[in-house]
Design a protein around this motif. Structure first.
Motif, PDB file in Angstrom:
ATOM      1  N   GLY A   1       0.800  -1.213   0.000  1.00 54.84           N
ATOM      2  CA  GLY A   1       0.000   0.000   0.000  1.00 54.84           C
ATOM      3  C   GLY A   1       0.835   1.266   0.000  1.00 54.84           C
ATOM      4  N   SER A   2       0.130   2.402   0.083  1.00 52.64           N
ATOM      5  CA  SER A   2       0.781   3.711   0.029  1.00 52.64           C
ATOM      6  C   SER A   2       0.291   4.606   1.146  1.00 52.64           C
ATOM      7  N   LEU A   3       1.157   5.509   1.549  1.00 55.02           N
ATOM      8  CA  LEU A   3       0.820   6.555   2.504  1.00 55.02           C
ATOM      9  C   LEU A   3       1.587   7.808   2.128  1.00 55.02           C
ATOM     10  N   THR A   4       1.016   8.952   2.474  1.00 51.20           N
ATOM     11  CA  THR A   4       1.727  10.211   2.301  1.00 51.20           C
ATOM     12  C   THR A   4       1.811  10.922   3.645  1.00 51.20           C
ATOM     13  N   LEU A   5       3.021  11.219   4.066  1.00 57.27           N
ATOM     14  CA  LEU A   5       3.241  11.973   5.294  1.00 57.27           C
ATOM     15  C   LEU A   5       3.443  13.442   4.953  1.00 57.27           C
TER      16      LEU A   5
END
Length: 118
Positions: free
Chosen positions: A16-20
């Motif tokens: 999956g992906s995340l943006t901080l």
């Protein structure tokens, strides 16, 4: 007084992906550089990605091709786009900025937890 506030952490499945995001506020004249560090349980804090004011970037080997750091100098904000996440990316992620608020000093965010698990 300068403060950094992070957001965007959480639980994500492998792949999956995340943006901080990390926004700086306070009496800021300029930001010399921005970076993201991470610290997993029982391990030392390590540099994940770094970006200079001229947008030159560096990455730790294990995230090259998967993570992307970017900065918005107008918003005093740094981002970390994380794709193809792996369980070994699980850690507390810390924002770092070298900020001129009268003199250049290092500032840290409080950290945001990223957990990669099925």
């Amino acid at each position: 007084q300068v403060q950094l506030e992070e957001s965007g952490g959480g639980l994500v499945q492998p792949g999956g992906s995340l943006t901080l995001s990390c926004a700086a506020s306070g009496s800021i004249r300029s930001i010399a550089s921005m970076a993201w560090y991470r610290q997993a349980p029982g391990k030392q804090r390590e540099l994940v990605a770094h970006i200079t004011r001229s947008s030159s970037t560096t990455y730790m080997d294990s995230v090259k091709g998967r993570f992307s750091i970017s900065g918005d100098n107008a918003k005093n904000t740094v981002y970390l786009q994380m794709n193809s996440l792996k369980p070994e990316d699980t850690a507390v992620y810390y924002c770092y900025m070298a900020i001129d608020a009268g003199s250049i000093s290092a500032y840290w965010g409080r950290g945001t937890q990223v957990t990669v698990s099925s």
